[in-house]
Design an enzyme around this catalytic site. Structure first.
Site, PDB file in Angstrom:
ATOM      1  N   ASP A 143      -3.643   0.767   8.839  1.00 34.62           N
ATOM      2  CA  ASP A 143      -2.558   1.731   8.630  1.00 34.62           C
ATOM      3  C   ASP A 143      -2.552   2.790   9.732  1.00 34.62           C
ATOM      4  O   ASP A 143      -1.500   3.118  10.297  1.00 34.62           O
ATOM      5  CB  ASP A 143      -2.735   2.382   7.258  1.00 34.62           C
ATOM      6  N   LYS A 185       5.782   5.583  -1.468  1.00 38.49           N
ATOM      7  CA  LYS A 185       6.705   6.313  -0.597  1.00 38.49           C
ATOM      8  C   LYS A 185       8.153   6.132  -1.024  1.00 38.49           C
ATOM      9  O   LYS A 185       9.024   6.892  -0.593  1.00 38.49           O
ATOM     10  CB  LYS A 185       6.527   5.884   0.858  1.00 38.49           C
ATOM     11  N   HIS A 196      -5.817   4.773   0.216  1.00 44.81           N
ATOM     12  CA  HIS A 196      -5.788   4.434   1.645  1.00 44.81           C
ATOM     13  C   HIS A 196      -5.715   5.658   2.557  1.00 44.81           C
ATOM     14  O   HIS A 196      -5.813   5.523   3.775  1.00 44.81           O
ATOM     15  CB  HIS A 196      -4.655   3.444   1.961  1.00 44.81           C
ATOM     16  N   HIS A 197      -5.566   6.858   1.966  1.00 40.02           N
ATOM     17  CA  HIS A 197      -5.649   8.092   2.763  1.00 40.02           C
ATOM     18  C   HIS A 197      -6.925   8.886   2.470  1.00 40.02           C
ATOM     19  O   HIS A 197      -7.044  10.043   2.890  1.00 40.02           O
ATOM     20  CB  HIS A 197      -4.423   8.969   2.519  1.00 40.02           C
ATOM     21  N   HIS A 226       0.816  -1.222   0.000  1.00 41.37           N
ATOM     22  CA  HIS A 226       0.000   0.000   0.000  1.00 41.37           C
ATOM     23  C   HIS A 226       0.848   1.270   0.000  1.00 41.37           C
ATOM     24  O   HIS A 226       0.406   2.309  -0.492  1.00 41.37           O
ATOM     25  CB  HIS A 226      -0.964   0.006   1.201  1.00 41.37           C
ATOM     26  N   ASP A 227       2.057   1.210   0.528  1.00 39.84           N
ATOM     27  CA  ASP A 227       2.896   2.406   0.621  1.00 39.84           C
ATOM     28  C   ASP A 227       4.032   2.410  -0.398  1.00 39.84           C
ATOM     29  O   ASP A 227       5.022   3.131  -0.212  1.00 39.84           O
ATOM     30  CB  ASP A 227       3.496   2.523   2.034  1.00 39.84           C
ATOM     31  N   HIS A 270       2.509  10.348  -2.661  1.00 37.43           N
ATOM     32  CA  HIS A 270       2.899   8.929  -2.637  1.00 37.43           C
ATOM     33  C   HIS A 270       1.722   8.012  -2.965  1.00 37.43           C
ATOM     34  O   HIS A 270       1.918   6.927  -3.516  1.00 37.43           O
ATOM     35  CB  HIS A 270       3.520   8.561  -1.286  1.00 37.43           C
TER      36      HIS A 270
END
Length: 476
Positions: A410, A332, A381-382, A328-329, A357
């Site tokens: 998260d 980044k 996801h944010h 998911h990240d 990101h």
């Protein structure tokens, strides 16, 4: 299982046993390019260059197959020294990594590089102190950075199931023909042939991208016998006489052409177990980017699995979702450690780069058919249920239940893990902060499932002190 979860679960892609490994690795290599400060497609272009050298040498089909994946994964350890570069050079790690590939090991170039890339945004006193430290300890620092990168990349390659030959090529990427390289100081034929080809391909692409074919050929010729095996330079020069070689290298269909270079007799396909290993391997790359995210992706994957299990998600769906949580990240990897590890509040420009990101991660995973559903989770996801999230400001039912599960996991890990701007928050305090965000940032069903899961966990013997920064914790 609730109706929303059941409807969404029915649309999730399953592993395809006929999926080519080349598709996945070439797409994920774009994440490595970002981390290493290289233009998109660097690893793919290196594969084009290196495979032509290998074919001209008459390598066996097995060796060509190993070379293919060594070229795509040569930078697998590149995230592991990013934070240290920022710390030692007081510099943007991506800019540093991009610029360092344009110099050789001659003293004048090294000195110019250090002066031009060290503490450039700092005051004179900090800059002079940093440069003095590098002048006194430069050799040890260089060895530390390269050793960390090479060993980490080689280890991850083996854990992902690649051969010893691929792992060894990644380990020896920075060895030089004359013995002046790192991390082992190998020379001549003691260096893996695949590593020798990979280093040559890397320098060719860097200089071709920066200044064209003539500059690339001139640079490898200049380093022949020092950095490079002269026999490989001769092969490259013969290839460089073909205009089609350079035209394809700069063409938009380079990735499709690189697919065709995988040896047909050794073409590799992917099953669910290998997909798990790949996701796990790249999660290690992601988490190595910053000391403050060490283990983050794996913990998010664990909490995601526990929440999904508590919500009665079927096993096959949970397995898919765990992969999404691991990745998911991935975006980044495109954010500098100047921002990721900053011990103070981000300014407006830095916050824009940090928020980017999500979109970067979605773009990378969208390149892979079997990961396309995961791409939306990386991208969303944010997002928040009330529409105040990023990058698209999605609201309510526009956010899938899978994304909501990963978001809850998260946030929970972000609160309960140490961050550069605060200490870890105790479990009970973290749940209290999350409770206040139900219906805005956090789905109520996911929260209740998380609470039930945490009730089953052993309490820590002592809890760290609370430093309240809930707004930062919920968004970063």
């Amino acid at each position: 299982m609730n109706d929303t979860l059941r409807r969404t679960a029915n649309t999730i892609e399953q592993g395809d046993s006929t999926l080519r490994l080349a598709e996945i690795i070439s797409a994920l290599s774009h994440a490595l390019d970002m981390t290493d400060g290289q233009p998109a497609g660097h690893s793919v272009r290196c594969c084009w260059i290196g495979m032509h050298v290998g074919e001209a040498l008459g390598l066996t089909v097995t060796d060509l197959s190993d070379l293919y994946y060594a070229l795509l994964l040569k930078d697998l350890g590149c995230s592991s020294n990013a934070a240290r570069i920022c710390q030692l050079y007081v510099s943007n790690d991506q800019t540093f990594k991009r610029n360092v590939k344009l110099i050789d090991d001659s003293l004048p170039q090294i000195l110019r590089f250090v002066v031009s890339n060290t503490a450039v945004k700092s005051g004179l006193a900090t800059r002079l102190k940093t440069i003095l430290n590098l002048a006194m300890n430069g050799g040890g620092i260089e060895h530390e950075l390269i050793e960390t990168r090479c060993h980490r990349g080689a280890d991850i390659a083996r854990q992902m199931g690649f051969s010893a030959a691929v792992s060894q090529a990644i380990l020896a990427l920075d060895e030089h023909w004359n013995g002046g390289g790192q991390p082992l100081g190998l020379a001549g034929d003691r260096i893996s042939l695949l590593a020798r080809i990979a280093l040559l391909a890397q320098v060719v692409d860097v200089f071709h991208t920066a200044a064209g074919a003539k500059a690339a050929l001139r640079e490898v010729s200049r380093r022949s016998g020092t950095w490079f095996d002269p026999a490989l330079v001769a092969v490259l020069q013969s290839l460089g006489d073909r205009s089609s070689f350079w035209e394809t290298l700069g063409s938009p269909d380079i990735e499709a052409r690189v697919y065709d270079l995988e040896p047909s007799g050794e073409m590799r396909t992917v099953d669910d177990d290998l997909l798990d290993d790949i996701a796990d391997g790249f999660a290690q790359v992601i988490d190595a980017k910053s000391p403050f995210t060490s283990g983050h992706s794996k913990r998010v994957a664990l909490f995601t699995d526990l929440i999904a299990r508590e919500m009665d998600m079927p096993d096959a769906r949970r397995r898919w979702l765990v992969r999404a949580a691991l990745l998911h990240d991935i975006g980044k990897l495109g954010v500098s450690n100047e921002i990721l590890d900053k011990p103070a509040k981000l300014d407006d420009e830095e916050w824009v780069l940090m928020k980017d990101h999500s979109a970067r991660g979605e773009a990378i995973l969208s390149r892979i058919a079997v990961f396309s559903g995961m791409a939306s989770i990386a991208g969303s996801h944010h997002e928040k249920l009330d529409g105040s999230g990023y990058p698209r400001g999605l609201k309510g039912e526009d956010i899938s239940i899978e994304t909501r599960i990963v978001t809850a996991a998260d946030i929970f890990d972000a609160l309960t893990a140490e961050r550069p701007y605060r200490a870890a928050i105790p479990l009970s305090t973290a749940l209290g902060i999350m409770a206040r965000e139900i219906g805005t940032s956090i789905d109520p069903l996911c929260y209740l499932a998380l609470v039930r899961v945490t009730e089953q966990l052993e309490p820590a013997p002592c809890e760290p002190p609370v430093m309240r920064t809930p707004a930062l914790s919920l968004t970063a």
